[in-house]
Enzyme design. Sequence first.
Site, PDB file in Angstrom:
ATOM      1  CD  GLU A   5       8.198   8.883   3.205  1.00  0.00           C
ATOM      2  OE1 GLU A   5       7.079   9.176   2.724  1.00  0.00           O
ATOM      3  OE2 GLU A   5       9.143   9.675   3.246  1.00  0.00           O
ATOM      4  CB  CYS A  42       1.350   5.338  -0.282  1.00  0.00           C
ATOM      5  SG  CYS A  42       2.758   5.802  -1.287  1.00  0.00           S
TER       6      CYS A  42
HETATM    7  P1  NAD Z   1       1.940  -2.299   7.574  1.00  0.00           P
HETATM    8  O1  NAD Z   1       2.047  -1.143   8.458  1.00  0.00           O
HETATM    9  O2  NAD Z   1       0.976  -3.365   7.911  1.00  0.00           O
HETATM   10  O3  NAD Z   1       3.354  -3.048   7.450  1.00  0.00           O
HETATM   11  C1  NAD Z   1       4.510  -2.374   7.029  1.00  0.00           C
HETATM   12  C2  NAD Z   1       5.721  -3.077   7.603  1.00  0.00           C
HETATM   13  O4  NAD Z   1       5.704  -2.942   9.016  1.00  0.00           O
HETATM   14  C3  NAD Z   1       5.786  -4.564   7.320  1.00  0.00           C
HETATM   15  O5  NAD Z   1       7.109  -4.915   7.038  1.00  0.00           O
HETATM   16  C4  NAD Z   1       5.324  -5.181   8.636  1.00  0.00           C
HETATM   17  O6  NAD Z   1       5.826  -6.474   8.863  1.00  0.00           O
HETATM   18  C5  NAD Z   1       5.912  -4.193   9.626  1.00  0.00           C
HETATM   19  N1  NAD Z   1       5.240  -4.176  10.933  1.00  0.00           N
HETATM   20  C6  NAD Z   1       3.944  -4.418  11.216  1.00  0.00           C
HETATM   21  N2  NAD Z   1       3.711  -4.227  12.538  1.00  0.00           N
HETATM   22  C7  NAD Z   1       4.884  -3.834  13.090  1.00  0.00           C
HETATM   23  C8  NAD Z   1       5.292  -3.478  14.416  1.00  0.00           C
HETATM   24  N3  NAD Z   1       4.442  -3.481  15.427  1.00  0.00           N
HETATM   25  N4  NAD Z   1       6.573  -3.110  14.608  1.00  0.00           N
HETATM   26  C9  NAD Z   1       7.450  -3.071  13.584  1.00  0.00           C
HETATM   27  N5  NAD Z   1       7.138  -3.428  12.313  1.00  0.00           N
HETATM   28  C10 NAD Z   1       5.859  -3.798  12.072  1.00  0.00           C
HETATM   29  O7  NAD Z   1       1.695  -1.725   6.117  1.00  0.00           O
HETATM   30  P2  NAD Z   1       1.475  -2.536   4.772  1.00  0.00           P
HETATM   31  O8  NAD Z   1       0.116  -3.135   4.781  1.00  0.00           O
HETATM   32  O9  NAD Z   1       2.642  -3.421   4.501  1.00  0.00           O
HETATM   33  O10 NAD Z   1       1.545  -1.378   3.682  1.00  0.00           O
HETATM   34  C11 NAD Z   1       0.444  -0.656   3.265  1.00  0.00           C
HETATM   35  C12 NAD Z   1       0.460   0.727   3.864  1.00  0.00           C
HETATM   36  O11 NAD Z   1       1.692   1.360   3.572  1.00  0.00           O
HETATM   37  C13 NAD Z   1      -0.603   1.634   3.289  1.00  0.00           C
HETATM   38  O12 NAD Z   1      -1.188   2.390   4.316  1.00  0.00           O
HETATM   39  C14 NAD Z   1       0.169   2.537   2.366  1.00  0.00           C
HETATM   40  O13 NAD Z   1      -0.448   3.774   2.112  1.00  0.00           O
HETATM   41  C15 NAD Z   1       1.452   2.676   3.083  1.00  0.00           C
HETATM   42  N6  NAD Z   1       2.510   3.053   2.172  1.00  0.00           N
HETATM   43  C16 NAD Z   1       3.070   4.297   2.286  1.00  0.00           C
HETATM   44  C17 NAD Z   1       4.048   4.693   1.391  1.00  0.00           C
HETATM   45  C18 NAD Z   1       4.702   6.038   1.475  1.00  0.00           C
HETATM   46  O14 NAD Z   1       5.753   6.202   0.905  1.00  0.00           O
HETATM   47  N7  NAD Z   1       4.113   7.026   2.135  1.00  0.00           N
HETATM   48  C19 NAD Z   1       4.445   3.822   0.380  1.00  0.00           C
HETATM   49  C20 NAD Z   1       3.839   2.592   0.295  1.00  0.00           C
HETATM   50  C21 NAD Z   1       2.889   2.207   1.197  1.00  0.00           C
END
Ligand code: NAD
Length: 508
Positions: A234, A268
Amino acid sequence: MMTLLQAVNPATGEYMEDIEETKIEEVELYYHQARTSFEKWSTLAISERLIYLKKLKSVMVENMDRLAQVIVQDTGKVPTEALVADIMPTLDAITTIVKHAEKILSPKRVKTPLLLIGKKSYVEYMPRGVVLVISPWNYPLQLAVVPVISALAGGNTVILKPSEVTPLVGKYIEEIFQKAGFPKDVIQVAHGGKEVGAALTAGNPDYIFFTGSVCTGKIIQEVAAKKLIPTTLELGGKDPLIVFKDANLKRAAKGAVWGAFTNSGQVCMSAERIYVEESIYDDFLNMVKIETEKLIQGTDKDSDIGSMTFPKQKEIVKQHVKDALEKGAVLVSGTPPDKWDDSMFIQPVILANLNQDMEVVCEETFGPVMPIIPFKTEEEVIKLANESNYGLNASVWTSDLKKARRVASRLVSGAVTINEVLVSVANHYLPFGGTKDSGIGRYHSEEGLRIFCHEKAIILDRGKLNKEIQWYPYKGKYLAFLQLFQSYFRERKKWIRFLQSYLKLLRK
Ligand code: NAD
């Protein structure tokens, strides 16, 4: 060595608490414990598992005000949004799952073709095993808890890694599951950031449910692909909001303002590109400007817009606005970025005079910025809306519902709302997920429970006959099969010929 995650209220800068990070060396133990607890949890009847979900709901209802406070302190969002957009959807998801999971996940009888005469067929939903849920910071409760409970209902055990940006909510989630009395290790919460997330991803889960950025989603998908671990991703969005001249403009303007600025635009499915039919463009711009300038920014219960949550995100937003202004955009409302203060609050920004090359038009901004772009025709706006790497959500505003449906059908998007914005995510009966870079797969709805299960196909034969017609030996059967299939697959079936050849085969 112990590493600590520091919880700081982004709106006030107040330090709150240190949360101990899960050590990388502990990841193996987490999986071992999850697999051990799976043995018992997976054998419980769905109704027995749902008792725990009901308890979780009671704990959340009893502690709702505290839960809202924790979310507010950890994210800087306003209390009303913590309640309406993070807690309520979680409670509603639990309610819907409790109501329907038994039916959705119980075995389903399906038809058996005549050629397999005498047998019964059905589909069973078998839990996958250990599900890894990795969640982001913008709706730290629902985006963690909803996939977790969906996986648990299906008999999986879960390891959740909430975002390190909102560690207080992560800790509180752990507490509420404990309070609800879930059996030991059925749900474990691992605290930490990228490193812990990466170690968990490499730790061989049976399914990964990831919500976050496109960049991280691709990293996770790559690791998962090498081990053939199925995933749901997502990811981000750059959602278009399309206003036709025949729309209820008052409603559309208020809807656009809410859709772009709720949660400071850190959604998002935020309305990140507003396309307005040319003849009403100036009026509409004026209307959204008036609505926007009425908004109250702050932290109390009457505030409309809170702060940004993540300092790095504030920098991205600033960069997008700067880039647009440097390339000729006009600041209709808000403060120029070089005058932004050091706080995490961003005054809502409205931009006009834009083009598709600007970052604010083509990349996810994830902040309180509303770019408004005129269009001339239906065809043009569909093209503009679809000209994006993303495709999570979209909205169409018009009083001509035929046109609305027509446009909605042509948008390459996981969801479309008509004369509404964002709310498709709030209906747990609808699937949720994206197209293109916005992700892979769907959750919520019936599918949201079934993704966490293997669909097992079962054929049952009572075992009375000593053999089947297609078994060995083949000697002398070719012609009879030829006649059987020709009589059966013809448009007008020849039943007598079918029966004759079938009986012939039975006798062989
Ligand atoms: P992010 O990708 O930086 O982090 C998300 C999660 O992934 C965190 O828990 C982080 O610690 C973990 N993470 C980071 N690097 C990783 C790796 N290499 N391996 C495994 N886990 C890792 O995203 P964010 O800044 O927390 O969230 C914002 C983003 O999320 C925006 O792009 C937003 O659009 C998206 N988002 C999507 C939805 C949806 O349902 N489509 C909902 C909310 C947010």
